[in-house]
Design an enzyme around this catalytic site. Structure first.
Site, PDB file in Angstrom:
ATOM      1  N   HIS A   1       0.812  -1.209   0.000  1.00 13.99           N
ATOM      2  CA  HIS A   1       0.000   0.000   0.000  1.00 13.99           C
ATOM      3  C   HIS A   1       0.851   1.266   0.000  1.00 13.99           C
ATOM      4  CE1 HIS A   1      -4.179  -1.707   1.077  1.00 13.99           C
ATOM      5  NE2 HIS A   1      -3.445  -2.633   0.483  1.00 13.99           N
TER       6      HIS A   1
ATOM      7  N   HIS B   1      -1.902 -12.323  -2.274  1.00 15.94           N
ATOM      8  CA  HIS B   1      -2.866 -13.002  -1.413  1.00 15.94           C
ATOM      9  C   HIS B   1      -2.476 -14.448  -1.114  1.00 15.94           C
ATOM     10  CE1 HIS B   1      -6.263  -9.938  -2.494  1.00 15.94           C
ATOM     11  NE2 HIS B   1      -5.357  -9.453  -1.663  1.00 15.94           N
TER      12      HIS B   1
END
Length: 725
Positions: A99, A267
């Site tokens: 992020h 993920h």
């Protein structure tokens, strides 16, 4: 309690004079005024570092392996105030790095991890970044230990890279060298949405068409890094989400294979947290009370158990072994059918139908408990979209190929805004040159500069032609992601050689004359273009009766087509340049706003912007030879005539229907000059007028020339990272 007791919380006894909030700023009262603050946001007055602090020098002394090892140890050092899932902070640190880097967008090069901006608003308080302040607090002992040599910007990215290595991925490498900023990046347009997480409709003209999103935005909602994990506007539809995934990643320079690899690899480890309803969670770091000390999103129901933690609202892990790099994500994605469910927090997510117990996920706190794995709508897009599915099926069959593709994509994601390898430091820097780094070969330095200058002066090129070509070559530099600039001479390559703003016919003529001169002298064409611009300026300085040399540093190299990702440069095409008084069309954004944006990307101050505009006007460097703003009858002479005219009340300024202006003599009514708003702003804006008045003064003719030369040299050398190394 007397009336002067400041403990009286019912009201302040005096109107404090400091403007510590936003409601009394000039921007509030005159929102349409040109705001020059973006040019002065990260200066020495903001930084707590000593004036002579040089991060490039400081980072060279860093114990690189020691930092790596300390972060590696931290991964399994669980803290009671924010316990690690499965005793491992890997997933949290990867999300932190992702992020930090994921806000980058190719369109203007802004965002990204290169400045440590995740520490500041708005990014530190975006809902997509919930709980990342916990990750930063976990890393604080490492930052504290290594001090000035280790920037937050480096540490935020290193954490995720170390985590992947710890969990079994062979990483591609890591470079230190990012320099911290000390306040929010107010130059970045994150969107004009009415509120955080406003519907996607507010940033697209057609929700069905992801590519209709306003440029340069690269996220589907204000407050998200990429797309809504629940689906477009919170409605599960993997096929539609795939369109937004493709658009958002493309706008940060990722192709379909890199996008799929990052989705899968991102993920493969970690978990999402949805321990309570969103309306039960406290304010973000920027909005929480002072006693929270920037610790946002307080969750009254959190008891130290991973299942009660809340971040995104989704709940669960993607794989059966969330602390290990493996192929489990794709194994589960393709093995099972998936159905839409809701987390405890009410968020849409996907869970497998009839999953075998051995594929279930052990609880992050109590391994005796098992849970279903989950997928987001973006994960399901990897299965539903035919292009992504084909790529993921190849990854599924060849885990080594997935690992290598992901490692390279991760390196690109986390280093995209660092510029060329000259900005890389440390022992983990990969040797391989990558095309997205815009590689440039080392240029020659041993040639006779004075002899080449003499040949250029005798070439028959006008000063205006040489100055305009040098400016066009250098103006592409973006301090946001360290791309562009005169080094490499990519102005002679596709696509830049054909840009309307570069006047292809004039450019071809100038290059046709300069290239043989460069070859004969043993110089690069990149150096020769800049040197020719300097020659033109020195001619104009002498014509003004001044004697100020223009500095020149040889050593620029010449890039080739094979070294250039032409597609990635297309987004850098200028559609306006206030410095050369040109706009391809009339836009809703004013010429002066576009000029201000260019100045910020070039790293200029307001004074530098002013002196360059005033100088380039009288030098006759306007696009296409336009007369707008050329307030002089001595074109080609470096004088202060532009500033003298803009501050002279002998003239009045009359707007025309085409958006330009006439400068008329107040007494005779005769039209003396023409102008654009990019000229008139230097007389209308109070700050710019104050600067213009300085250069219009009778005693500042020499200062003007010196300042122009300094600003010109700054632009010409903006991408000369080799001079700083």
């Amino acid at each position: 309690m007397d009336g002067n007791d400041l403990r009286n919380v019912t009201g302040c006894p005096v109107m404090h004079g400091g403007n510590t909030g936003m409601n009394t700023s000039p921007v509030r009262w005159w929102p349409n005024a040109l705001n020059l603050d973006i040019l002065h946001q990260h200066g020495a007055r903001v930084s707590p570092m000593d004036p002579d602090y040089d991060h490039r020098e400081a980072v060279k002394a860093l114990d690189f392996q020691g930092v790596w090892d300390d972060v590696d140890k931290l991964l399994t050092d669980s803290q009671d105030w924010w316990p690690a899932d499965w005793g491992h902070y890997g997933g949290l640190f990867i999300r932190l790095s992702w992020h930090a880097a994921g806000s980058y967008r190719l369109g203007d090069g802004r965002g990204g991890a290169g400045t440590g901006n995740l520490r500041f608003e708005p990014l530190n308080s975006w809902p997509d970044n919930a709980s990342l302040e916990k990750a930063r607090r976990l890393l604080w002992p490492v930052k504290k230990k290594y001090g000035n040599a280790l920037s937050w910007a480096d540490l935020l990215v290193l954490a995720g890279t170390v985590a992947y290595s710890n969990m079994g991925l062979k990483t591609f490498g890591f470079a230190f060298g990012r320099k911290d900023i000390w306040g929010p990046e107010i130059d970045i347009n994150w969107g004009s949405d009415s509120e955080i997480l406003a519907p996607t409709d507010e940033r697209v003209t057609d929700v069905a068409d992801a590519n209709s999103m306003a440029n340069p935005l690269a996220a589907s909602h204000m407050g998200l890094i990429y797309v809504n994990p629940e689906g477009v506007n919170g409605t599960p539809d993997p096929a539609q989400t795939a369109k937004y995934v493709r658009m958002t990643f493309a706008r940060m320079a990722m192709n379909d294979e890199e996008t799929a690899a990052l989705t899968v690899g991102g993920h493969t480890v970690g978990k999402a947290h949805g321990g309570t309803m969103a309306d039960k969670v406290g304010a973000d770091p920027a909005g929480c009370p002072v006693h929270m000390q920037g610790f946002g999103w307080e969750n009254p129901g959190f008891d130290g158990n991973a299942n009660t933690a809340h971040t995104s609202g989704l709940e669960g892990a993607w794989t059966s072994n969330p602390t290990q790099w493996d192929n489990g994500y794709l194994e589960l994605l393709f093995k099972y059918d998936w159905e839409v469910t809701k987390s405890r927090a009410g968020a849409f997510q996907w869970e497998p139908v009839n999953i075998a117990e051995e594929d279930m996920v052990p609880d992050a706190t109590d391994p005796s408990i098992k849970h279903n794995p989950i997928m987001t709508d973006a994960d399901m897009a990897m299965k539903v979209d035919p292009i992504y599915r084909e790529i993921c099926e190849r990854f599924h069959k060849d885990p080594d190929y997935l690992a290598d593709t992901f490692a390279r994509a991760w390196f690109k994601l986390t280093h995209r805004d660092m510029g060329p390898k000259a900005n890389y430091y440390g022992p983990f820097v990969p040797q391989e040159d990558l095309i997205w780094q815009d590689p440039i070969p080392e240029g020659p330095t041993g040639y006779d500069v004075d002899a080449l200058k003499a040949k250029i002066a005798e070439s028959g090129l006008s000063a205006a032609e040489m100055i305009a070509t040098a400016w066009d070559s250098a103006r592409t530099f973006r301090g946001s992601d360290m791309r562009g600039g005169a080094n490499g001479a990519r102005i002679r390559l596709v696509p830049q050689k054909d840009w309307a703003g570069n006047e292809p016919e004039r450019l071809a003529k100038v290059l046709g004359i300069l290239e043989p001169l460069a070859a004969a002298a043993g110089a690069s064409i990149a150096d020769t273009i800049v040197l020719a611009g300097n020659v033109g300026i020195e001619m104009a300085i002498k014509a003004a009766g001044q004697d100020v040399p223009v500095p020149f540093a040889p050593g620029r190299g010449d890039a080739t087509d094979a070294m250039t990702d032409a597609e990635s440069f297309e987004v850098m095409e200028p559609f306006a340049d206030g410095f050369r008084n040109w706009s391809k069309e009339r836009y809703s954004v004013s010429p002066e706003e576009l000029m201000l944006d260019r100045a910020q990307l070039l790293g200029l101050t307001a004074a530098e912007m002013a002196v360059l505009v005033g100088g380039l006007r009288v030098l006759g460097a306007n696009h296409g030879g336009s007369a707008h703003g050329v307030f002089t009858d001595r074109v080609g002479t470096l004088t202060t005539d532009f500033f003298q005219t803009i501050t002279d009340m002998a003239y009045k300024w009359v707007p025309l229907d085409d958006g330009t202006y006439e400068i008329r003599d107040r007494k005779s009514g005769d039209t003396v000059y023409t102008a654009t708003s990019a000229d008139l702003v230097f007389g209308s804006n109070s700050q710019l007028r104050a600067i213009a008045e300085v250069y219009a003064q009778d005693d500042n003719e020499t200062k003007f020339v010196r300042d122009f030369v300094a600003a010109w040299t700054k632009v010409m050398n903006a991408d000369r990272f080799d001079l700083l190394a």
